[in-house]
Design a protein around this motif. Structure first.
Motif, short mmCIF file in Angstrom:
data_model
loop_
_atom_site.label_atom_id
_atom_site.label_comp_id
_atom_site.label_asym_id
_atom_site.label_seq_id
_atom_site.Cartn_x
_atom_site.Cartn_y
_atom_site.Cartn_z
N ALA A 251 -16.88 21.19 -44.06
CA ALA A 251 -16.24 20.73 -42.83
C ALA A 251 -15.72 19.43 -42.51
N VAL A 252 -16.56 18.37 -42.81
CA VAL A 252 -16.17 17.14 -42.87
C VAL A 252 -15.14 16.55 -43.65
N ARG A 253 -15.01 17.31 -44.92
CA ARG A 253 -13.97 16.84 -45.82
C ARG A 253 -12.75 17.30 -45.25
N LEU A 254 -12.81 18.60 -44.80
CA LEU A 254 -11.33 19.13 -44.39
C LEU A 254 -10.94 18.41 -43.00
N ARG A 255 -11.90 17.93 -42.45
CA ARG A 255 -11.53 16.98 -40.95
C ARG A 255 -10.72 15.87 -41.43
N ALA A 256 -11.38 15.16 -42.45
CA ALA A 256 -10.93 14.07 -43.15
C ALA A 256 -9.55 14.15 -43.35
N ILE A 257 -9.12 15.03 -44.07
CA ILE A 257 -7.75 15.18 -44.50
C ILE A 257 -6.95 15.72 -43.39
N SER A 258 -7.59 16.46 -42.07
CA SER A 258 -6.73 16.99 -41.12
C SER A 258 -6.40 15.65 -40.37
N ARG B 227 0.29 27.09 -31.93
CA ARG B 227 -1.15 27.60 -32.56
C ARG B 227 -2.24 26.53 -32.11
N GLY B 228 -1.77 25.28 -31.74
CA GLY B 228 -2.83 24.21 -31.52
C GLY B 228 -3.33 23.84 -32.93
N ASP B 229 -4.65 23.24 -32.69
CA ASP B 229 -5.03 22.64 -33.72
C ASP B 229 -5.98 23.61 -34.74
N TRP B 230 -5.06 24.42 -35.48
CA TRP B 230 -5.59 25.29 -36.15
C TRP B 230 -6.61 25.07 -37.44
N ARG B 231 -6.20 23.75 -37.88
CA ARG B 231 -6.67 23.24 -38.89
C ARG B 231 -8.52 22.90 -38.50
N GLU B 232 -8.70 22.43 -37.43
CA GLU B 232 -10.01 22.45 -36.75
C GLU B 232 -10.62 23.65 -36.53
N ARG B 233 -9.96 24.44 -36.31
CA ARG B 233 -10.54 25.81 -36.27
C ARG B 233 -11.16 26.37 -37.56
#
Length: 227
Positions: free
Chosen positions: A106-113, A178-184
Motif C-alpha cells: 500500500a505504501v508503494r501505491l500511495r507513493a505513486i498516487s 469519485r474522489g480519491d479512489w486510488r487511496e481506496r
C-alpha cells in the motif's frame, strides 16, 4: 546471423517504445518515424526498425510509407471491445493482487498516487499519464501471474494512446465524482479487501473507456462525409 547484442538492442527498443505507447506518450493517429526514435533513443536505426516492424506485425502500430508508422485510429466498437476484455482480465489481476496485499504494498501505491496528484495539480499531462500507467501496473504486478500480465500489457498497447482523450474534462470531472479512489485501493490492499479493490478498478476501466468510446462516436458523427 544476428549477434546477441543486436537482438538485445532490438528488445530494449521494443520494451521502451511499448512503455511509451502504454503510458499514452503517443496520441491516436500520431506518426512514429525510425529516424526520430533512433535519435531519441540514441541508437542506430537497425534495432529501432526491427522493433517498429514487430509492433506493426502485432497490430499495435499501422505501417506507413517512408519508414514510419502510425498509432491506429480505433472505432467505437474496437474501444468497447478493449474495454470489455480489460474489465475481465484486469479485475482478475486486481483481485489476486489485493489478496496478497500488505501495508508495504500500500505504501508503494500511495507513493505513486502522491506523485500523480502533484503532476495533475501542475497540469503536467506527460507525467500524469506515465503515473496513471505505473499505478495500475504496480497493482497488477502483485498478482504474480506473468502470463496474465502479458495479456494486460498487450491490451494497454492498444488503448494506452487513447488516455489522451481523457484530458481535460474527464480527468477533472472524475476527481469530483469519485474522489480519491486510488487511496481506496491502497486501503483495500492494506486490508486484503479484494472486493473493494476490484470494484474501484472496474469503475475506472468502465467509465474511462466508455467516455473515450463516446468521444470517438461523436467525432465520427461530426466528420463530414465525402460525396
Amino acid at each position: 546471423m544476428k549477434s546477441p547484442t543486436s537482438d538485445m538492442l532490438r528488445d530494449q527498443v521494443y520494451e521502451r517504445l511499448g512503455e511509451l505507447i502504454r503510458s499514452g506518450q503517443f496520441a491516436p493517429g500520431e506518426k512514429i518515424t525510425i529516424r526520430n526514435l533512433a535519435r531519441d533513443f540514441e541508437m542506430s536505426p537497425t534495432p529501432v526498425r526491427e522493433a517498429l516492424y514487430r509492433l506493426i506485425s502485432e497490430g499495435v502500430l499501422q505501417g506507413e510509407a517512408n519508414r514510419s508508422a502510425l498509432i491506429p485510429l480505433l472505432t467505437r466498437e474496437q474501444i468497447c471491445e478493449l474495454r470489455d476484455i480489460r474489465l475481465h482480465v484486469e479485475c482478475f489481476a486486481a483481485e489476486r493482487a489485493a489478496q496478497r496485499g500488505t501495508p508495504e504494498f500500500a505504501v508503494r501505491l500511495r507513493a505513486i498516487s502522491t506523485k500523480l496528484k502533484k503532476a495533475r495539480a501542475e497540469r503536467d499531462r506527460r507525467a500524469d499519464l506515465i503515473l496513471v500507467y505505473r499505478f495500475q501496473f504496480e497493482l497488477y504486478g502483485e498478482c504474480q501471474m506473468p502470463n496474465l500480465l502479458k495479456i494486460i500489457n498487450s491490451l494497454w498497447l492498444k488503448s494506452g494512446p487513447y488516455l489522451n482523450l481523457l484530458f481535460p474534462h474527464y480527468v477533472s470531472s472524475i476527481s469530483t465524482a469519485r474522489g480519491d479512489w486510488r487511496e481506496r485501493i491502497a486501503i483495500g490492499v492494506e486490508n486484503q479487501d479484494a472486493a473493494m479493490v476490484t470494484e474501484e478498478i472496474r469503475q475506472d476501466i468502465d467509465q474511462s473507456l466508455t467516455y473515450i468510446a463516446d468521444i470517438i462516436d461523436a467525432a465520427a458523427i461530426l466528420r463530414p462525409t465525402r460525396a
